[in-house]
Design an enzyme around this catalytic site. Sequence first.
Site, PDB file in Angstrom:
ATOM      1  N   LYS A 185       0.823  -1.214   0.000  1.00 48.09           N
ATOM      2  CA  LYS A 185       0.000   0.000   0.000  1.00 48.09           C
ATOM      3  C   LYS A 185       0.862   1.271   0.000  1.00 48.09           C
ATOM      4  O   LYS A 185       2.052   1.237   0.276  1.00 48.09           O
ATOM      5  CB  LYS A 185      -0.915  -0.001   1.230  1.00 48.09           C
ATOM      6  CG  LYS A 185      -1.904  -1.170   1.262  1.00 48.09           C
ATOM      7  CD  LYS A 185      -2.878  -1.084   0.115  1.00 48.09           C
ATOM      8  CE  LYS A 185      -4.057  -2.007   0.263  1.00 48.09           C
ATOM      9  NZ  LYS A 185      -3.745  -3.427   0.361  1.00 48.09           N
TER      10      LYS A 185
HETATM   11  N1  T4K Z   1      -9.697  -4.305   1.099  1.00 50.10           N
HETATM   12  C1  T4K Z   1      -9.110  -4.021  -0.074  1.00 50.10           C
HETATM   13  C2  T4K Z   1      -9.881  -3.253  -1.094  1.00 50.10           C
HETATM   14  C3  T4K Z   1      -7.797  -4.446  -0.323  1.00 50.10           C
HETATM   15  O1  T4K Z   1      -7.222  -4.183  -1.510  1.00 50.10           O
HETATM   16  C4  T4K Z   1      -7.108  -5.153   0.681  1.00 50.10           C
HETATM   17  C5  T4K Z   1      -5.761  -5.622   0.445  1.00 50.10           C
HETATM   18  C6  T4K Z   1      -7.754  -5.402   1.911  1.00 50.10           C
HETATM   19  C7  T4K Z   1      -9.067  -4.957   2.077  1.00 50.10           C
HETATM   20  C8  T4K Z   1      -7.111  -6.159   3.031  1.00 50.10           C
HETATM   21  O2  T4K Z   1      -6.078  -5.445   3.662  1.00 50.10           O
HETATM   22  P1  T4K Z   1      -4.860  -6.295   4.378  1.00 50.10           P
HETATM   23  O3  T4K Z   1      -5.482  -7.341   5.238  1.00 50.10           O
HETATM   24  O4  T4K Z   1      -4.000  -6.880   3.263  1.00 50.10           O
HETATM   25  O5  T4K Z   1      -4.169  -5.219   5.185  1.00 50.10           O
HETATM   26  C9  T4K Z   1      -1.987  -7.623  -2.276  1.00 50.10           C
HETATM   27  C10 T4K Z   1      -1.978  -7.351  -0.781  1.00 50.10           C
HETATM   28  O6  T4K Z   1      -1.555  -8.494  -0.025  1.00 50.10           O
HETATM   29  C11 T4K Z   1      -3.255  -6.860  -0.237  1.00 50.10           C
HETATM   30  O7  T4K Z   1      -2.954  -6.162   0.959  1.00 50.10           O
HETATM   31  C12 T4K Z   1      -3.940  -5.877  -1.172  1.00 50.10           C
HETATM   32  N2  T4K Z   1      -5.258  -5.507  -0.708  1.00 50.10           N
HETATM   33  C13 T4K Z   1      -4.062  -6.464  -2.571  1.00 50.10           C
HETATM   34  C14 T4K Z   1      -4.709  -5.504  -3.531  1.00 50.10           C
HETATM   35  O8  T4K Z   1      -2.760  -6.754  -3.031  1.00 50.10           O
HETATM   36  P2  T4K Z   1      -1.488  -9.810  -3.602  1.00 50.10           P
HETATM   37  O9  T4K Z   1      -1.665 -11.234  -3.199  1.00 50.10           O
HETATM   38  O10 T4K Z   1      -1.898  -9.428  -4.985  1.00 50.10           O
HETATM   39  O11 T4K Z   1       0.014  -9.314  -3.329  1.00 50.10           O
HETATM   40  P3  T4K Z   1       1.400  -9.878  -3.837  1.00 50.10           P
HETATM   41  O12 T4K Z   1       2.077 -10.587  -2.722  1.00 50.10           O
HETATM   42  O13 T4K Z   1       1.215 -10.623  -5.106  1.00 50.10           O
HETATM   43  O14 T4K Z   1       2.190  -8.514  -4.092  1.00 50.10           O
HETATM   44  C15 T4K Z   1       2.060  -7.746  -5.272  1.00 50.10           C
HETATM   45  C16 T4K Z   1       3.457  -7.350  -5.735  1.00 50.10           C
HETATM   46  O15 T4K Z   1       4.063  -6.496  -4.785  1.00 50.10           O
HETATM   47  C17 T4K Z   1       4.394  -8.522  -5.867  1.00 50.10           C
HETATM   48  O16 T4K Z   1       4.399  -8.957  -7.180  1.00 50.10           O
HETATM   49  C18 T4K Z   1       5.768  -7.985  -5.467  1.00 50.10           C
HETATM   50  C19 T4K Z   1       5.463  -6.764  -4.642  1.00 50.10           C
HETATM   51  N3  T4K Z   1       5.759  -6.973  -3.226  1.00 50.10           N
HETATM   52  C20 T4K Z   1       4.835  -7.583  -2.425  1.00 50.10           C
HETATM   53  C21 T4K Z   1       5.109  -7.792  -1.099  1.00 50.10           C
HETATM   54  C22 T4K Z   1       4.106  -8.480  -0.201  1.00 50.10           C
HETATM   55  C23 T4K Z   1       6.982  -6.566  -2.727  1.00 50.10           C
HETATM   56  O17 T4K Z   1       7.821  -6.045  -3.472  1.00 50.10           O
HETATM   57  N4  T4K Z   1       7.243  -6.755  -1.390  1.00 50.10           N
HETATM   58  C24 T4K Z   1       6.363  -7.352  -0.557  1.00 50.10           C
HETATM   59  O18 T4K Z   1       6.639  -7.478   0.652  1.00 50.10           O
HETATM   60  O19 T4K Z   1      -2.297  -8.955  -2.535  1.00 50.10           O
END
Ligand code: T4K
Length: 370
Positions: A185
């Site tokens: 975020k």
């Molecule tokens: N409501 C809405 C509308 C939301 O969008 C979200 C979360 C929530 C509620 C819930 O909030 P939280 O419980 O998460 O606080 C990601 C996030 O995990 C998620 O927080 C977010 N929305 C959602 C839109 O995106 P993924 O599974 O698509 O993330 P991920 O791991 O594939 O990461 C995306 C890219 O970011 C990766 O390709 C590489 C980069 N990255 C990711 C992480 C975790 C990094 O460079 N470092 C990192 O530590 O869900």
Amino acid sequence: MPDKPTFLTRPYLPPLDEFLPYLAEIWESRRLTNGGPFHQQFEEALRQYLGVPHVSLFTNGTLALITALQTLRITGEVITTPYTFAATTHALLWNGIKPVFVDIRRDTCNLDEELVEAALSPRTTAILPVHCYGNPCAADRLQQIADTYALKLIYDAAHAFGVTVDGRSLLEQGDLAVLSFHATKVFNTFEGGAIVCHDAKLKQRIDYLKNFGFADEVTVVAPGINGKMSEFQAALGLLQLKYIDAAIAARLDIARRYREALAEVPGVESIPVAEGVKSNGGYFPVLIGPEYAISRDQLYDEFRRNSIFVRRYFYPLISDLPMYRGIASAAPANLPVATQIARQVLCLPIYPDIESATLEQIIEIVSKSR
Ligand code: T4K
């Protein structure tokens, strides 16, 4: 093939040496969690930064959403959007609540407020809209509907950190607004989240609920959960606040560059920022239309061939997931706009320190593929 992959985002982190004194303090005090000094300082600093009445910190946005629904004792059916991250509607299921899906508007990707009334039933108790990509929902109209039908209005504001409308925080809207400070975020504490509310009594209930319901050592007033933010997260949050304005400004510069460069590309539509809105540059979604030479998924693959990992937020639609598709309102025929946008959307990489060569390469890939 470039040696370094590019992802949708690269979390912003403050200089490590500035974080070490905070860690030293935690190590020294051994106060690790349960509302310690950094938690208190961060909650107050955030309240002031956001310009909102009350903030309750959480360990992540999902637990904050689940707790927000518990706080207002939401039951029965809740009107919501299918065009969101799974956490929004999963929070409903975790509370035994049935989501009722309403289609979205093409210009904001948010719940279409004019379709809400037709979806109400005697079991409806609340509306749970999402400020998708930080774009403000039609808050006045939604509040009017909530008031008319005595419904609660809870915003999933996970994407809306720092967004203002005519100078006022978007987080002031509704009964409660829920933030996420996840790594991906605009503002991050690794994991983290918060609920924004308007009165002290409600904050008190939220704070009981996130701490197992404990009012004091021997009094448990509600079947609460453990949603507490740790001292590590809170300390990081305090430090991150010092850098957030610069991080948002850098994101907005990147968004401006994308907007300019892609304006003339036929078949590529970016989501407009409405008059009076100061956005946070959290996401840069584009819609790939039929006039574009290749499909959205072909463009997605083209990016991958260049080691650029763009994302299709929010595809698939939540209403198409196995645990939701049996619900009558989840039928694609009920959600034509969301269905189309989910097929067209591509979120381009955006983060404060994106290299300009990478940014130009992304623009070049979109421009040449047309
Ligand atoms: N409501 C809405 C509308 C939301 O969008 C979200 C979360 C929530 C509620 C819930 O909030 P939280 O419980 O998460 O606080 C990601 C996030 O995990 C998620 O927080 C977010 N929305 C959602 C839109 O995106 P993924 O599974 O698509 O993330 P991920 O791991 O594939 O990461 C995306 C890219 O970011 C990766 O390709 C590489 C980069 N990255 C990711 C992480 C975790 C990094 O460079 N470092 C990192 O530590 O869900």
